[in-house]
Design a protein around this motif. Structure first.
Motif, short mmCIF file in Angstrom:
data_model
loop_
_atom_site.label_atom_id
_atom_site.label_comp_id
_atom_site.label_asym_id
_atom_site.label_seq_id
_atom_site.Cartn_x
_atom_site.Cartn_y
_atom_site.Cartn_z
N LYS A 1 0.85 -1.18 0.00
CA LYS A 1 0.00 0.00 0.00
C LYS A 1 0.89 1.24 0.00
O LYS A 1 1.82 1.33 0.78
CB LYS A 1 -0.90 0.00 1.22
N PRO A 2 0.58 2.22 -0.88
CA PRO A 2 1.40 3.44 -0.89
C PRO A 2 1.08 4.34 0.30
O PRO A 2 -0.07 4.48 0.69
CB PRO A 2 1.01 4.11 -2.21
N VAL A 3 2.11 4.92 0.88
CA VAL A 3 1.97 5.84 2.01
C VAL A 3 2.72 7.11 1.67
O VAL A 3 3.87 7.06 1.20
CB VAL A 3 2.54 5.21 3.31
N TRP A 4 2.11 8.26 1.86
CA TRP A 4 2.73 9.56 1.56
C TRP A 4 3.74 9.88 2.64
O TRP A 4 3.42 9.90 3.83
CB TRP A 4 1.66 10.63 1.48
N ASP A 5 4.98 10.15 2.27
CA ASP A 5 6.02 10.48 3.25
C ASP A 5 6.34 11.98 3.29
O ASP A 5 7.30 12.39 3.93
CB ASP A 5 7.30 9.67 2.99
N GLN B 1 5.40 6.15 -0.96
CA GLN B 1 6.35 5.06 -0.73
C GLN B 1 5.56 3.77 -0.50
O GLN B 1 4.53 3.79 0.16
CB GLN B 1 7.23 5.34 0.48
N PRO B 2 6.05 2.62 -1.02
CA PRO B 2 5.35 1.36 -0.75
C PRO B 2 5.47 1.00 0.73
O PRO B 2 6.49 1.26 1.36
CB PRO B 2 6.06 0.35 -1.64
N ARG C 1 10.37 -5.32 7.31
CA ARG C 1 9.58 -4.44 6.45
C ARG C 1 10.49 -3.74 5.45
O ARG C 1 10.17 -3.64 4.27
CB ARG C 1 8.83 -3.42 7.28
N HIS C 2 11.63 -3.27 5.90
CA HIS C 2 12.58 -2.58 5.04
C HIS C 2 13.12 -3.53 3.96
O HIS C 2 13.21 -3.16 2.78
CB HIS C 2 13.72 -2.02 5.88
#
Length: 68
Positions: free
Chosen positions: A21-25, A30-31, A57-58
């Motif tokens: 899921k994309p997350v706004w940084d 970012q995935p 996760r990384h």
């Protein structure tokens, strides 16, 4: 189940749906791999729990990192 009869099971790692899921940084999307960790706060410090899930996760966010 623990191998030691007196040792409690205090943490359970989990993976949500396998979709990234994309997350706004703040700069770009970012995935994000939805990993979770349920644990007993009386035994595990929250910061340690976050550090425990951060490395997998990384690494799994970009599978090429596992190959290097």
């Amino acid at each position: 189940m623990s191998h030691y009869p007196d040792a409690p099971d205090v943490a359970i790692p989990g993976v949500s749906r396998t979709a990234m899921k994309p997350v706004w940084d703040g700069l770009a999307f970012q995935p994000r791999l939805p990993l979770s960790l349920s644990y007993d706060h009386r035994v595990v410090d929250g910061a340690d729990g976050v550090r425990f899930t951060s490395l997998p996760r990384h690494l799994l966010a970009d599978i090429r990192r596992l190959l290097l």
